[in-house]
Motif scaffolding. Structure first.
Motif, PDB file in Angstrom:
ATOM      1  N   ALA A 253      -5.665  -7.098   8.355  1.00  0.00           N
ATOM      2  CA  ALA A 253      -5.990  -5.795   7.754  1.00  0.00           C
ATOM      3  C   ALA A 253      -4.752  -4.918   7.646  1.00  0.00           C
ATOM      4  CB  ALA A 253      -7.069  -5.097   8.580  1.00  0.00           C
ATOM      5  N   ALA A 254      -3.884  -4.987   8.635  1.00  0.00           N
ATOM      6  CA  ALA A 254      -2.657  -4.182   8.613  1.00  0.00           C
ATOM      7  C   ALA A 254      -1.745  -4.598   7.468  1.00  0.00           C
ATOM      8  CB  ALA A 254      -1.928  -4.296   9.954  1.00  0.00           C
ATOM      9  N   PHE A 255      -1.670  -5.894   7.190  1.00  0.00           N
ATOM     10  CA  PHE A 255      -0.885  -6.333   6.032  1.00  0.00           C
ATOM     11  C   PHE A 255      -1.491  -5.782   4.736  1.00  0.00           C
ATOM     12  CE2 PHE A 255       0.859  -9.828   8.765  1.00  0.00           C
ATOM     13  CZ  PHE A 255       2.202  -9.547   8.539  1.00  0.00           C
ATOM     14  N   ARG A 256      -2.810  -5.751   4.642  1.00  0.00           N
ATOM     15  CA  ARG A 256      -3.469  -5.211   3.444  1.00  0.00           C
ATOM     16  C   ARG A 256      -3.184  -3.721   3.287  1.00  0.00           C
ATOM     17  NH1 ARG A 256      -9.065  -8.122   5.011  1.00  0.00           N
ATOM     18  NH2 ARG A 256      -8.642 -10.206   4.174  1.00  0.00           N
ATOM     19  N   ASP A 257      -3.060  -3.020   4.404  1.00  0.00           N
ATOM     20  CA  ASP A 257      -2.833  -1.570   4.381  1.00  0.00           C
ATOM     21  C   ASP A 257      -1.349  -1.229   4.473  1.00  0.00           C
ATOM     22  OD1 ASP A 257      -5.545  -1.242   4.234  1.00  0.00           O
ATOM     23  OD2 ASP A 257      -5.828  -0.700   6.326  1.00  0.00           O
ATOM     24  N   GLY A 258      -0.517  -2.113   3.964  1.00  0.00           N
ATOM     25  CA  GLY A 258       0.926  -1.941   4.108  1.00  0.00           C
ATOM     26  C   GLY A 258       1.461  -0.633   3.561  1.00  0.00           C
ATOM     27  N   GLU A 259       0.883  -0.128   2.470  1.00  0.00           N
ATOM     28  CA  GLU A 259       1.380   1.119   1.893  1.00  0.00           C
ATOM     29  C   GLU A 259       1.198   2.282   2.855  1.00  0.00           C
ATOM     30  OE1 GLU A 259      -0.156   2.004  -1.931  1.00  0.00           O
ATOM     31  OE2 GLU A 259       0.605   0.160  -2.863  1.00  0.00           O
ATOM     32  N   ALA A 260       0.088   2.295   3.575  1.00  0.00           N
ATOM     33  CA  ALA A 260      -0.142   3.373   4.546  1.00  0.00           C
ATOM     34  C   ALA A 260       0.904   3.331   5.644  1.00  0.00           C
ATOM     35  CB  ALA A 260      -1.546   3.249   5.142  1.00  0.00           C
ATOM     36  N   PHE A 261       1.211   2.141   6.123  1.00  0.00           N
ATOM     37  CA  PHE A 261       2.195   2.036   7.207  1.00  0.00           C
ATOM     38  C   PHE A 261       3.609   2.319   6.703  1.00  0.00           C
ATOM     39  CE2 PHE A 261      -1.355  -0.605   8.822  1.00  0.00           C
ATOM     40  CZ  PHE A 261      -1.645   0.165   9.941  1.00  0.00           C
ATOM     41  N   ASP A 262       3.866   1.987   5.437  1.00  0.00           N
ATOM     42  CA  ASP A 262       5.155   2.372   4.847  1.00  0.00           C
ATOM     43  C   ASP A 262       5.301   3.888   4.847  1.00  0.00           C
ATOM     44  OD1 ASP A 262       5.819  -0.264   4.403  1.00  0.00           O
ATOM     45  OD2 ASP A 262       5.287  -0.244   2.265  1.00  0.00           O
ATOM     46  N   SER A 263       4.207   4.584   4.560  1.00  0.00           N
ATOM     47  CA  SER A 263       4.260   6.050   4.559  1.00  0.00           C
ATOM     48  C   SER A 263       4.499   6.583   5.965  1.00  0.00           C
ATOM     49  CB  SER A 263       2.980   6.645   3.976  1.00  0.00           C
ATOM     50  OG  SER A 263       1.881   6.501   4.861  1.00  0.00           O
ATOM     51  N   TYR A 264       3.924   5.914   6.982  1.00  0.00           N
ATOM     52  CA  TYR A 264       4.188   6.313   8.369  1.00  0.00           C
ATOM     53  C   TYR A 264       5.681   6.196   8.676  1.00  0.00           C
ATOM     54  CZ  TYR A 264      -0.856   6.002   9.546  1.00  0.00           C
ATOM     55  OH  TYR A 264      -2.215   6.184   9.623  1.00  0.00           O
ATOM     56  N   CYS A 265       6.282   5.090   8.253  1.00  0.00           N
ATOM     57  CA  CYS A 265       7.713   4.878   8.528  1.00  0.00           C
ATOM     58  C   CYS A 265       8.567   5.924   7.820  1.00  0.00           C
ATOM     59  CB  CYS A 265       8.122   3.463   8.112  1.00  0.00           C
ATOM     60  SG  CYS A 265       7.384   2.153   9.118  1.00  0.00           S
ATOM     61  N   LYS A 266       8.180   6.288   6.590  1.00  0.00           N
ATOM     62  CA  LYS A 266       8.926   7.320   5.868  1.00  0.00           C
ATOM     63  C   LYS A 266       8.814   8.664   6.570  1.00  0.00           C
ATOM     64  CE  LYS A 266       8.606   5.079   1.349  1.00  0.00           C
ATOM     65  NZ  LYS A 266       7.983   5.106  -0.003  1.00  0.00           N
ATOM     66  N   LYS A 267       7.615   9.001   7.045  1.00  0.00           N
ATOM     67  CA  LYS A 267       7.440  10.244   7.800  1.00  0.00           C
ATOM     68  C   LYS A 267       8.319  10.238   9.041  1.00  0.00           C
ATOM     69  CE  LYS A 267       2.571  11.194   6.681  1.00  0.00           C
ATOM     70  NZ  LYS A 267       1.215  11.281   7.284  1.00  0.00           N
ATOM     71  N   THR A 268       8.340   9.093   9.718  1.00  0.00           N
ATOM     72  CA  THR A 268       9.144   8.976  10.932  1.00  0.00           C
ATOM     73  C   THR A 268      10.619   9.199  10.636  1.00  0.00           C
ATOM     74  OG1 THR A 268       7.557   7.481  11.979  1.00  0.00           O
ATOM     75  CG2 THR A 268       9.819   7.406  12.807  1.00  0.00           C
ATOM     76  N   ALA A 269      11.109   8.618   9.536  1.00  0.00           N
ATOM     77  CA  ALA A 269      12.512   8.796   9.170  1.00  0.00           C
ATOM     78  C   ALA A 269      12.822  10.256   8.865  1.00  0.00           C
ATOM     79  CB  ALA A 269      12.853   7.911   7.974  1.00  0.00           C
TER      80      ALA A 269
END
Length: 354
Positions: A253-269
């Protein structure tokens, strides 16, 4: 300890995890966890998978391997899912180390490397980082042993470009080179694209940080089919069912939701940049970080003192006792709100020192 424990473990200096405090609410910036929750898709997958807990999980993790392979741009045969990237690191020390063999890694890096070397009877060859805490690739070319490099490094946060890492991989045709990419999604380049070119390359990844799944314990090894076969020999000699059914389901499921986690990483940066600038304005020196943490030092104050002062104010950060870094703190990048509270606590500590 009992009198029955073996000599190797009796004298072992074990890895010390970050504090997981009980009984008080803290702003927890000490273990590099994501401040963002798992996605609804991940939560839903966990609930559905719970209905199958009466059965053993798939030891081959076939559906998860296929999802990982598609995301990483490799074949399923190039992927080994594991119980957190710590497990794949242990597998590597066990498969490519042991008596009469060496492991080569930096003096300031992930604390499990020397522990796994000791547990597996592998001689540790330590390469000091340069005075500015950067790694010199020349120290690792033609190494006499398996090479372990965290990129970005922990706890410094400093990353090497793939071109420099490729020099190390190409310069060790007779040794396995392990690139530990636990923090790569926060701003560094991945070496996964090199695994077909270099049969001696093993890349390790984790979903603990970038995918908000620290509690699920999910990691991956990505390598040539031959190296994956070597690592599977360790897995099937130790724990064939190492990735449980719920973790396999939420990993897919996490691989399917990759765009959401990409956004988390961008927020973190983004917050990392804000945190670094705020720390600099308070007189801290901050190393350039490509991870979800920063490594900072305040001239005139010991790292331990700062750590304790912040803990008194309800903020947890990570302090290390190693002499070279004892005056630095590793601070996880949280939300903007958590960061503002950290900065306020630091301002209060510093005002009382004046």
């Amino acid at each position: 300890m009992s009198r029955y424990i073996c000599d190797t473990l009796a004298s072992l200096a074990v890895y010390t995890p970050g504090e997981q405090p009980q009984g008080r609410e803290y702003i927890k910036l000490n273990t590099n966890e994501s401040p963002y929750p798992p996605t609804p898709g991940v939560i839903s997958a966990a609930g559905k998978a719970a209905n199958t807990l009466n059965l053993y999980c798939d030891p081959e993790c076939r559906a998860l391997r296929e999802a990982a392979a598609e995301s990483f741009g490799v074949s399923p045969e190039n992927v080994l899912p594991v119980n957190g990237s710590d497990e794949i690191l242990y597998f590597a020390f066990r498969a490519f180390g042991g008596a009469g063999r060496s492991a080569v890694f930096a003096d300031i890096t992930y604390g499990f490397y020397p522990v796994y070397a000791a547990v597996t009877g592998t001689a540790a060859v330590i390469k000091p980082l340069k005075p500015d805490y950067t790694l010199d690739p020349s120290d690792y070319i033609g190494a006499d042993g398996t090479v372990f490099i965290a990129n970005p490094n922990a706890p410094t946060g400093i990353a090497l470009p793939v071109s420099e890492l490729e020099r190390i991989i190409a310069g060790n045709p007779d040794n396995v080179v392990v690139i530990d990419e636990a923090y790569v999604e926060f701003g560094a380049e991945s070496c996964i694209g090199l695994i077909r070119k270099y049969r001696n390359l093993l890349v390790t990844r984790t979903f603990s940080k970038s995918h908000s799944l620290a509690g699920a314990r999910l990691g991956f090894g990505v390598a040539s089919e031959e190296l994956i076969a070597d690592l599977n020999k360790v897995k099937y000699s130790l724990n064939p069912y190492n990735v449980n059914s719920i973790t396999q389901a939420i990993g897919i499921a996490a691989f399917r939701d990759g765009e959401a986690f990409d956004s988390y990483c961008k927020k973190t940066a983004e917050v990392r940049g804000y945190l670094s600038s705020e720390l600099v304005s308070l007189g801290f020196s901050v190393l350039p970080s490509s991870a979800n943490f920063v490594f900072a030092e305040k001239d005139g104050m010991s790292g331990e003192e700062l750590y304790l002062c912040l803990k008194e104010r309800g903020v947890l950060v990570r302090h290390f006792a190693s002499p070279r870094i004892k005056d630095r703190l590793r601070i996880t990048v949280g939300t903007r709100e958590q960061t503002d509270k950290l900065i306020a606590a630091l301002k209060d500590v510093l005002s009382r020192k004046d």
